[in-house]
Design a protein around this motif. Sequence first.
Motif, PDB file in Angstrom:
ATOM      1  N   THR A 229       0.850  -1.186   0.000  1.00 41.51           N
ATOM      2  CA  THR A 229       0.000   0.000   0.000  1.00 41.51           C
ATOM      3  C   THR A 229       0.886   1.237   0.000  1.00 41.51           C
ATOM      4  N   TYR A 295      -2.087  -4.011   0.682  1.00 43.75           N
ATOM      5  CA  TYR A 295      -2.493  -3.210  -0.473  1.00 43.75           C
ATOM      6  C   TYR A 295      -3.940  -2.736  -0.314  1.00 43.75           C
ATOM      7  N   GLY A 298      -4.848  -0.154   3.213  1.00 45.91           N
ATOM      8  CA  GLY A 298      -4.606   1.282   3.288  1.00 45.91           C
ATOM      9  C   GLY A 298      -5.883   2.088   3.224  1.00 45.91           C
ATOM     10  N   ASN A 342      -4.520   4.947  -4.503  1.00 46.01           N
ATOM     11  CA  ASN A 342      -4.098   3.724  -3.809  1.00 46.01           C
ATOM     12  C   ASN A 342      -3.649   4.017  -2.377  1.00 46.01           C
ATOM     13  N   CYS A 395      -7.856   7.779  -1.592  1.00 43.84           N
ATOM     14  CA  CYS A 395      -8.419   6.424  -1.568  1.00 43.84           C
ATOM     15  C   CYS A 395      -9.405   6.173  -2.705  1.00 43.84           C
TER      16      CYS A 395
END
Length: 409
Positions: A229, A295, A298, A342, A395
């Motif tokens: 992440t 990953y 996060g 991400n 995000c």
Amino acid sequence: MVSNQRNASGQPESVSNSDPRILAQKGWASKMAMWVSALLVVESVTGLWIYLASFSMSAQVQVLVHTLVGIAMTIPYLYYQVRHFLVWYNQKVTVIMILGYALLVAMLVCVASGFVLTWQGYFGPRISDNWNLTHLVSGIAAFVLVLLHIAIAYQRRRPFALKTPAFALAVGSFCRQSSVVLIASAVIVTAGAMSLPSKSLVHEVPDDYTIPEYLNEFDEYRGSPFAPTNARTAGNVLLDSELLSGSESCGTTGCHEQILAEWQPSAHRFSAANPPFQEVQKNFAAERDATQTRYCAGCHDPISLFAGAKDIHNMDLGAPGMQEGNSCAACHSISDVDKRGNADYVLTPPTKYLWEGTSGWKKKVSDFMIRSYPRQHLEDYDRNVLRTAEYCGACHKQFIPEALNRFGL
């Protein structure tokens, strides 16, 4: 009354009880005057410390001392002030009297604003900025005026004190006893700060926690131990789940009731606990390994991610508090973002207040502390980045990085 002061001829000089010098001597000898003056200095010093010093356990103890001493000394102060006024109001007007009247006004404003702030801190959702400024200005004014009032009063009577042992004794006793009160107050604050519990909620990342292949092959992770992440903490440290959970407390203090009610049924709240995510995470961990689920974490499960729960040694991949998903503290502690997405953000650990997250009377003290001394609370949770589109995009923008599947998407 006849003092042992002598006139220019060397003969004893008769001094009446109504003589201002004798009134001043009685004032210096008064226990009430000593206590009121000393506690005024205590209030001034603790108030200035609260305003000027950085947030700490000592500063929080001084908030409590400042509040309790202020409440306790109000009646004695008013009694002393009335008595002092009745003794001196019909005397000849001097600089000392003018300073005394100015001090009286400053103190009355300071006391009134202090009670308003105490009421707001205990019963209201927040303190008023205007009342807070009024209390600060009047408090500083009172501190300066009381020092000037006492210093000039002594300087004016100094010749009389040099000739009158009883006066000199009264002044010496006043200074010694006031010093004892000030030292005792400092000891109480220091002992209180040292004795109160202090639990570390920030931990170093274990050597075996980081996935070497990401750090060695891909510069984009910038040495973050939380890869794959992009999310990371300031200083790349692990955080106790207690630090980012406990969202319910935000709405039980009378402060953020509406936003808590909106968050409780929201997708943000269930981002980690909802069954579809749990199933995807389970399959991902089975296909790759548990560490690869960082990953997803996060954005979906930051509490578990930063607690170090996304690890092969923790098969359920969750930490206490993960049911809160994107909790109040997790979102509001984000201090920096990048437009890549991400979960490309930096989370700066918030600083807990004394007894924050407890219950009963300790919670009441903690709630009062947050409302009456909100500086750290605002610094931790009211960041400018929260008001930007980039903040949401950290995000709500996703891609598959090359590091994850070796070709990207």
